[in-house]
Design an enzyme around this catalytic site. Structure first.
Site, PDB file in Angstrom:
ATOM      1  N   ASP A  18     -27.920  27.706  93.838  1.00 48.70           N
ATOM      2  CA  ASP A  18     -28.362  26.708  95.055  1.00 48.70           C
ATOM      3  C   ASP A  18     -29.164  27.328  96.303  1.00 48.70           C
ATOM      4  O   ASP A  18     -28.560  28.477  96.620  1.00 48.70           O
ATOM      5  CB  ASP A  18     -27.255  25.844  95.117  1.00 48.70           C
ATOM      6  N   ASN A  66     -33.227  17.443  87.679  1.00 51.51           N
ATOM      7  CA  ASN A  66     -34.178  18.141  88.336  1.00 51.51           C
ATOM      8  C   ASN A  66     -35.699  17.710  88.073  1.00 51.51           C
ATOM      9  O   ASN A  66     -36.611  18.149  88.998  1.00 51.51           O
ATOM     10  CB  ASN A  66     -34.037  19.767  88.299  1.00 51.51           C
TER      11      ASN A  66
END
Length: 243
Positions: A18, A66
């Protein structure tokens, strides 16, 4: 740093990579530049883990959620995946890396599906380390698929007879040990639907370091932290001492 530098090594490391977009934005660059920078460090990470004797490394590359991101960012992520398979898999395969991709790959473009399959077949006998890429993956999806696959394999069985061990044989990670160390970069402290079943007893390591800056020194720091943990698996210290 060699494996001998650590008192205890995890057998299976999973990483939520991330912070790519924020890394780029801090430098006044498009988020897509951050994804490219983050992908560039994967090869060195895999090689380092293999050298240390870590047998399984699982990376969260693309979640089922996503797809909701901007179209150009999703396109970049798909392109980076293809690029990685084209440019890096030859070297990684030569280093004994086995590639496994878990997730609903049927949702990817046909070209990417073909390259994934080819890379998995070409590296299937390698034994230095298994690099698993979770792509279009979600932990809840994985458990649901496992139940469906178990039912398909046992059409006359009552679901009431299903055991944990039986279900585990139908997860996407079948044949792999459960996660020992789960790392998340970027400052967030959640596992975001990643390997929910497999990380049930994982040690959770959260760091503010953004993924493109998560270098070898950061990896070593996480491994030293892991070595200090006492893994009880529901037991108490006195029971552990007798094992």
């Amino acid at each position: 740093m060699s494996a001998n530098s650590f008192s205890t090594l995890p057998q299976h490391i999973a990483i939520i990579m991330d912070g790519n977009g924020r890394w780029a934005q801090k430098r006044h660059m498009p988020r897509t530049v951050g994804h490219a920078k983050g992908a560039a460090g994967v090869k060195a990470l895999v090689e380092s883990c293999a050298e240390k004797g870590i047998k399984y490394l699982t990376l969260f590359a693309f979640s089922t959620e996503n797809w909701k991101r901007p179209a150009d960012e999703v396109s970049t992520l798909m392109g980076l995946f293809v690029q990685y398979l084209e440019k890096e898999m030859g070297a990684l395969a030569a280093a004994g890396v086995r590639l496994k991709v878990i997730g609903d790959v049927a949702g990817f473009p046909a070209e990417l599906q073909t390259r994934i399959h080819a890379a998995e077949v070409a590296t299937q006998n390698n034994q230095a380390i298994t690099l698993t890429v979770a792509a279009n993956y979600g932990g809840q999806w994985d458990v649901v698929q496992a139940v469906k696959n178990w039912q398909a394999a046992n059409p006359s069985a009552d679901v009431a007879s299903l055991t944990q061990d039986q279900l585990a044989q139908h997860l996407s990670t079948v044949g792999m040990p459960d996660v020992d160390l789960l790392i998340r970069t970027g400052g967030e402290q959640r596992i975001s639907n990643f390997l929910l079943w497999q990380a049930a007893y994982a040690e959770l390591y959260f760091t503010d370091v953004l993924w493109p800056d998560f270098d070898q020194a950061q990896v070593d720091h996480a491994l030293h932290w892991y070595a200090q943990r006492t893994r009880r698996f529901g037991l108490i210290n006195e029971q552990i001492a007798r094992i």
